[in-house]
Design a protein around this motif. Structure first.
Motif, mmCIF file in Angstrom:
data_model
loop_
_atom_site.group_PDB
_atom_site.id
_atom_site.type_symbol
_atom_site.label_atom_id
_atom_site.label_comp_id
_atom_site.label_asym_id
_atom_site.label_seq_id
_atom_site.Cartn_x
_atom_site.Cartn_y
_atom_site.Cartn_z
ATOM 1 N N GLY A 162 -6.167 0.246 2.540
ATOM 2 C CA GLY A 162 -5.512 0.875 1.662
ATOM 3 C C GLY A 162 -4.325 -0.044 0.970
ATOM 4 N N GLY A 163 -3.578 0.691 0.220
ATOM 5 C CA GLY A 163 -2.634 -0.215 -0.625
ATOM 6 C C GLY A 163 -1.638 0.745 -1.217
ATOM 7 N N SER A 164 -0.518 0.305 -1.861
ATOM 8 C CA SER A 164 -0.190 -1.299 -1.800
ATOM 9 C C SER A 164 0.405 -1.464 -0.549
ATOM 10 C CB SER A 164 0.664 -1.689 -3.121
ATOM 11 O OG SER A 164 1.701 -0.779 -2.796
ATOM 12 N N SER A 165 0.822 -0.605 0.445
ATOM 13 C CA SER A 165 1.592 -1.184 1.373
ATOM 14 C C SER A 165 0.584 -1.133 2.631
ATOM 15 C CB SER A 165 2.684 -0.076 1.886
ATOM 16 O OG SER A 165 3.566 0.212 0.759
ATOM 17 N N GLY A 166 -0.655 -2.011 2.339
ATOM 18 C CA GLY A 166 -1.705 -1.947 3.202
ATOM 19 C C GLY A 166 -1.240 -2.779 4.745
ATOM 20 N N GLY A 167 -0.470 -3.958 4.363
ATOM 21 C CA GLY A 167 0.092 -4.709 5.468
ATOM 22 C C GLY A 167 0.680 -3.944 6.450
ATOM 23 N N PRO A 206 -4.736 0.626 -5.145
ATOM 24 C CA PRO A 206 -4.603 1.240 -3.582
ATOM 25 C C PRO A 206 -5.636 0.391 -2.340
ATOM 26 C CG PRO A 206 -5.852 2.435 -4.690
ATOM 27 C CD PRO A 206 -5.610 1.259 -5.808
ATOM 28 N N GLU A 207 -5.428 -0.981 -2.352
ATOM 29 C CA GLU A 207 -6.102 -1.784 -1.363
ATOM 30 C C GLU A 207 -5.159 -3.171 -1.219
ATOM 31 O OE1 GLU A 207 -10.109 -2.571 -1.002
ATOM 32 O OE2 GLU A 207 -10.770 -0.693 -2.326
ATOM 33 N N THR A 208 -5.348 -3.892 -0.485
ATOM 34 C CA THR A 208 -4.555 -5.009 -0.257
ATOM 35 C C THR A 208 -5.225 -6.330 -0.095
ATOM 36 O OG1 THR A 208 -2.836 -3.702 0.754
ATOM 37 C CG2 THR A 208 -2.932 -5.848 1.495
ATOM 38 N N PHE A 209 -5.153 -7.117 -1.307
ATOM 39 C CA PHE A 209 -5.819 -8.521 -1.376
ATOM 40 C C PHE A 209 -4.847 -9.073 -2.563
ATOM 41 C CE2 PHE A 209 -8.772 -10.764 -4.116
ATOM 42 C CZ PHE A 209 -9.016 -11.891 -3.187
ATOM 43 N N ASN A 210 -4.855 -10.505 -2.320
ATOM 44 C CA ASN A 210 -4.237 -11.489 -3.576
ATOM 45 C C ASN A 210 -4.525 -12.814 -3.309
ATOM 46 O OD1 ASN A 210 -2.184 -12.780 -1.638
ATOM 47 N ND2 ASN A 210 -1.609 -10.551 -1.449
ATOM 48 N N HIS A 211 -4.482 -13.683 -4.172
ATOM 49 C CA HIS A 211 -4.639 -14.845 -3.946
ATOM 50 C C HIS A 211 -3.933 -15.837 -3.004
ATOM 51 C CE1 HIS A 211 -7.544 -14.384 -7.245
ATOM 52 N NE2 HIS A 211 -6.840 -14.190 -8.314
ATOM 53 N N ILE A 224 -1.299 6.113 1.320
ATOM 54 C CA ILE A 224 -2.637 5.524 1.280
ATOM 55 C C ILE A 224 -2.838 4.891 2.690
ATOM 56 C CG2 ILE A 224 -4.433 4.386 0.195
ATOM 57 C CD1 ILE A 224 -3.432 5.604 -2.410
ATOM 58 N N PRO A 225 -2.046 3.675 2.741
ATOM 59 C CA PRO A 225 -2.350 3.161 3.806
ATOM 60 C C PRO A 225 -1.865 3.753 5.193
ATOM 61 C CG PRO A 225 -0.585 2.032 2.549
ATOM 62 C CD PRO A 225 -1.230 3.106 1.649
ATOM 63 N N ALA A 226 -0.932 4.670 5.220
ATOM 64 C CA ALA A 226 -0.611 5.432 6.103
ATOM 65 C C ALA A 226 -1.694 6.361 6.624
ATOM 66 C CB ALA A 226 0.562 6.144 6.036
ATOM 67 N N GLY A 227 -2.281 6.782 5.759
ATOM 68 C CA GLY A 227 -3.614 7.841 6.142
ATOM 69 C C GLY A 227 -4.650 7.073 6.337
ATOM 70 N N ASN A 261 1.729 -7.678 3.722
ATOM 71 C CA ASN A 261 0.949 -8.089 2.628
ATOM 72 C C ASN A 261 0.587 -6.746 1.535
ATOM 73 O OD1 ASN A 261 -0.647 -10.108 1.316
ATOM 74 N ND2 ASN A 261 -2.568 -9.455 2.626
ATOM 75 N N ILE A 262 0.421 -7.126 0.621
ATOM 76 C CA ILE A 262 0.310 -6.294 -0.552
ATOM 77 C C ILE A 262 -0.922 -6.797 -1.744
ATOM 78 C CG2 ILE A 262 2.819 -5.439 -0.719
ATOM 79 C CD1 ILE A 262 1.763 -8.659 -1.761
ATOM 80 N N PRO A 263 -1.429 -6.059 -2.478
ATOM 81 C CA PRO A 263 -2.286 -6.455 -3.526
ATOM 82 C C PRO A 263 -1.361 -7.085 -4.606
ATOM 83 C CG PRO A 263 -1.859 -3.979 -3.880
ATOM 84 C CD PRO A 263 -1.202 -4.461 -2.566
ATOM 85 N N GLN A 264 -2.134 -8.288 -5.134
ATOM 86 C CA GLN A 264 -1.246 -8.586 -6.439
ATOM 87 C C GLN A 264 -0.991 -7.515 -7.444
ATOM 88 O OE1 GLN A 264 -3.627 -10.120 -9.472
ATOM 89 N NE2 GLN A 264 -2.535 -12.114 -9.433
ATOM 90 N N THR A 265 0.219 -7.436 -7.841
ATOM 91 C CA THR A 265 0.737 -6.450 -9.018
ATOM 92 C C THR A 265 1.173 -5.170 -8.172
ATOM 93 O OG1 THR A 265 -1.376 -5.047 -9.404
ATOM 94 C CG2 THR A 265 -1.050 -7.320 -10.688
ATOM 95 N N LEU A 266 0.750 -4.995 -6.954
ATOM 96 C CA LEU A 266 1.010 -3.831 -6.172
ATOM 97 C C LEU A 266 0.282 -2.463 -6.845
ATOM 98 C CD1 LEU A 266 4.939 -3.831 -5.689
ATOM 99 C CD2 LEU A 266 3.134 -4.716 -4.405
ATOM 100 N N MET A 267 -0.341 -2.740 -8.026
ATOM 101 C CA MET A 267 -1.010 -1.602 -8.553
ATOM 102 C C MET A 267 -2.469 -1.525 -8.211
ATOM 103 S SD MET A 267 1.867 -0.130 -9.889
ATOM 104 C CE MET A 267 1.125 0.922 -11.100
#
Lengths: 561, 561
Positions: free
Chosen positions: A202-207, A181-186, A235-238, A173-179
């Motif tokens: 974190g994001g965009s590689s939060g999944g 640094p968290e992970t949420f989309n519709h 960010i997601p790794a950290g 999973n990713i945030p919509q747009t990827l842009m």
């Protein structure tokens, strides 16, 4: 259908693709924050599943090659565990069990018939960030408007991983747009941090971050692939307490992925690994380069893995290195746990016989501004065009409440002209030149006869914050603008007794003050503390080697406690 | 002062800086086209001057290191000859005799006092294209508005050349803006082709091309530096009959040069050598890389000279190579001499035991369009801003008559938005991906088990045309958009008896027809015929090695005649 109906249908289809017997029915209550240990408690995973999923990469590859474990078995074990992770943190997008098992079965047959493995990663399951295309599957990137667009071919990296014998098995999973640094989309919703589900992964590689952290043990070894344009791997790794590596542009093939801001040629997104061990990072990197990715992606630099650079021949053969710590960037002072992580690292490196000095930040605020200005020069038009077909809104907040609406990572208004963009990019190039000189000039302060070997920096001014509260990526973005390779290493976890709030009455900026005031040790309980190791452009081999030195020092330090 | 007065004052100052005794007073009449042999007839050059200026690089460096010739002597000899070239073709911009001789004198003193040379290029004079900054000197780039702007520091390449012991001694002429493949500006005027002064020397490194050609002999060995964003090294090299090399982006440091379209991050200008021998090209390239330019310019790829790649280990160790000839690009058919140059090359390679097949052009017209669109997205604003301070006009034609006005290389109208630019750049990236696949797919046709080793292509659809008539750079630009390294090799010269016009009644395009109709062997008399050798991105070492193989084959072919 309305966009909400299209999204709901896709989400429902996702659930349908999970074999019912892989769904845990003893899940922890939703309000339980830390779920990192749950995979050991679910009834879904057998003892063998646990053994496999917590094995090191080397062990997995050895047992796969010797037919002790079949590729079907290993893929099944990891798939089951990924589904557990999905139930806990909602970290997956595309689920394709049958397809992965067919592929695993083919690998088993090949090994049985020929006595030979397909390649260096024979039978190893690999998860991929949603944007990395797999032929015949969707890469919606969180846009409802992109549902139903099936990839006509694999991304180059997928071709390479498959030729090495890997088994792509889930997308994440990713945030919509990827842009953001968290992970949420519709479509797929929000991914939570398995260390504390009230916090963001974190994001965009939060999944990816959440999925890898749920291997359970910090020695669970596996390999996943994310991307990083402003910190999207680190960010997601950290935040999730795993290793994550953002290589320089042009080492790992990107061709064939979908993305936002396509055609933006100045500060590029790169692919890189997230993993529970450094060994996995190195294995990934070496294996990909062994396949000569430059003959498949014109943006990849024709440069083989350099064992010489890995041996740190340009860094005194790795003996008595001089690291420089950027305690803060002069814009936002990091929270106490982040500072403690840096101090632990410093102590460990000194104990290991290395030198550690302070890094003087250099125009870090301007670097953030320039980077944002380049992306934002056409971003609004880009997002709107992507969301237009279904009329879905471009997401303006990652908060959990409607009133959280913040446009932090969304440009407003229209873009600028190409000529105006060039003026910003011109300043960017000058800043890169200045920063390189700033680094080279440290030769007089290191005592080694060399400039600083690597910079050690926070990867954010805080550990994983609550959902919607990751308000800046400036501690990772500087490496993107400067194209510095940067590797995130987990160091510790937030401890309320150690990470107390200190009085402070002077602030760099309003943002700094807000960040200070927002700190409260209890909120961040159990969040991983991480650092990043930053090297110079196209110095991946040396950054991996120096990260191993730092990681060894940290582990030796922990052993002493 | 008006801009014309400012320009005239600068031009007058240039003349004042030439020692009177270096001016030849037995110049050929202005209407004499071919002046290549005049340096041997001037009374200005002594026998020693001629011996020095026609020595090979290796000989020069050996005699400098052994103190047989002093750096002052060698610099003086080349300076005198450069002034002769200036009188014949108007190829210079900045002239700084005292400064160069002081530097040469320091080098002599260092050698005398220490017994050691300063570096691998000890005492070697180097000319530099006007845009390459030397501390304290102007880089007007042909803009009257830039007169009086003295560089505060050296370009990185100048620092590197000086640390290797070279002696920068003249700067060379360019077109205003650099973005035109001929050489004319309001300050220094027009540079002519020494093989036929009614023809253009090409551009934008047209001053370099003319200067090098006037070393007199094809074995005169020396080294000069030009730049190439769309053919600016290769066009003057090809038109003037010398070797010229456009490396991939990121191998030779560019930092510290002035340029047009600064901040345009998509299709970049690169620096590279022009020289009378291939040996000089290789010496330049190896010497620059030996100085680790990546620690001085962040855009340089951290990759050393690869002796392994130079030995063609990825090309069957250089035995039985398969070359592919692009006879024409499907848009404009080259003139008969160009085709003859390709045929000579083919025959020579077949005789040397290599394989030669035809190259299938791939979307060459679209590549030209995309490249122009990217540059033009903000070019008009860029040129206007540069010319604004003095009100000088942006030059709209390189023709010799006022009615020649053509806007061939000048965009009209306003630019486009950043988002629109991204869409074009996105297409560019896809084209690069497609072209790489097109190349890789040739593996089935070569008979070597490898894809085509190198493409051999015209560097223009004609040999040097009359002033104002160089109407397209499409035969060089494709290598810039694709970032392919390309090396120009002189093959022959136009011969009216051999290069007769052939009847033709079908044309690809209107441009093709105009080009055909414009051919007349007499006009092009004595113009050099050249080819270019094109390799894959960051394959500089292999391109140099394969060019040596081609050059040897050509010379062996000539020996047989």
């Amino acid at each position: 259908m309305s966009w909400t109906q299209i999204a709901a249908a896709k989400k429902s289809q996702q659930l349908d693709r999970i074999p019912a017997e892989w769904l845990s029915n003893n899940l922890p209550p939703t309000e339980q924050p830390n779920v990192v240990d749950f995979p050991k408690k679910t009834t879904v995973l057998s003892a063998l599943d646990l053994e496999i999923t917590e094995s090191e990469v080397a062990t997995l590859l050895h047992n796969l090659a010797s037919s002790k474990w079949s590729a079907v078995q290993v893929t099944t074990s990891f798939y089951k565990r990924a589904i557990v992770a999905q139930q806990l943190t909602n970290c997956l997008t595309e689920i394709f069990v049958d397809r992965a098992l067919i592929r695993a079965n083919e690998l088993d047959a090949h090994l049985k018939n020929t006595g030979k493995v397909v390649g260096a990663l024979h039978g190893l399951p690999i998860s991929l960030k949603d944007q990395i295309c797999i032929k015949g599957l969707e890469s919606t990137m969180g846009y409802v408007s992109w549902i139903g667009q099936y990839a006509e071919k694999n991304a180059v990296l997928v071709d390479i991983l498959e030729s090495l014998g890997a088994v792509p098995f889930v997308k994440t999973n990713i945030p919509q747009t990827l842009m953001w640094p968290e992970t949420f989309n519709h479509i797929f919703g929000r991914t939570s941090n398995p260390h504390n589900r009230s916090l963001t992964s974190g994001g965009s590689s939060g999944g990816e971050g959440a999925l890898i952290a749920l291997k359970g043990s910090p020695l669970g070894k596996f390999r996943w692939v994310g991307s990083d344009i402003g910190g999207s791997i680190r960010i997601p790794a950290g935040f999730c307490g795993v290793y994550g590596f953002r290589p320089s542009c042009g080492r790992v093939p990107y061709a064939g992925c979908v993305n936002s801001l396509e055609g933006q040629d100045s500060i590029l997104s790169v692919l890189g690994p997230l993993c529970n061990t450094l060994d996995g990072i190195k294995t990934f990197f070496k294996a990909v380069l062994s396949e000569q990715p430059w003959i498949k992606d014109p943006l990849v630099i024709r440069k083989r893995w350099s064992e010489e650079e890995y041996k740190l021949t340009e860094h005194g053969n790795g003996e008595k290195l001089c690291f420089a710590i950027m305690w803060d960037n002069g814009v936002i002072e990091p929270h106490p746990p982040v500072r403690r992580g840096l101090q632990i690292t410093k102590d460990a490196l000194l104990a290991a016989g290395h030198r550690v000095i302070d890094w003087t930040p250099y125009k870090q605020a301007e670097i953030t501004t320039i980077t944002n200005s380049i992306w934002n020069s056409g971003a609004n038009e880009d997002y709107k065009a992507a969301a237009a077909p279904t009329g879905e809104p471009v997401i303006a907040s990652m908060g959990v409440l409607p009133e959280d609406t913040e446009l932090l990572f969304r440009p407003t208004g229209s873009g600028i002209s190409a000529f105006e963009l060039w003026q910003i990019q011109k300043r960017k190039r000058a800043l890169r030149q200045e920063y390189l000189k700033h680094w080279e000039d440290t030769v007089i302060t290191t005592g080694t006869g060399r400039p600083v070997d690597a910079i050690i920096s926070p990867m954010a001014p805080y550990t994983a914050p609550p959902h919607g509260m990751n308000k800046t990526a400036q501690y990772t973005m500087w490496c993107n603008m400067l194209d510095f390779p940067a590797l995130v290493i987990p160091v510790s976890k937030v401890d309320q007794t150690l990470d107390v709030k200190q009085p402070r009455d002077k602030f760099y900026t309003k943002q700094d003050q807000e960040n200070y005031e927002g700190y409260n040790p209890a909120t961040y309980e159990s969040a991983p503390i991480s650092i990043q190791v930053v090297g110079r452009t196209v110095e991946e081999e040396a950054v991996i080697a120096m990260s191993e030195i730092i990681d060894d020092a940290l582990r030796a330090g922990k052993a002493q406690l």
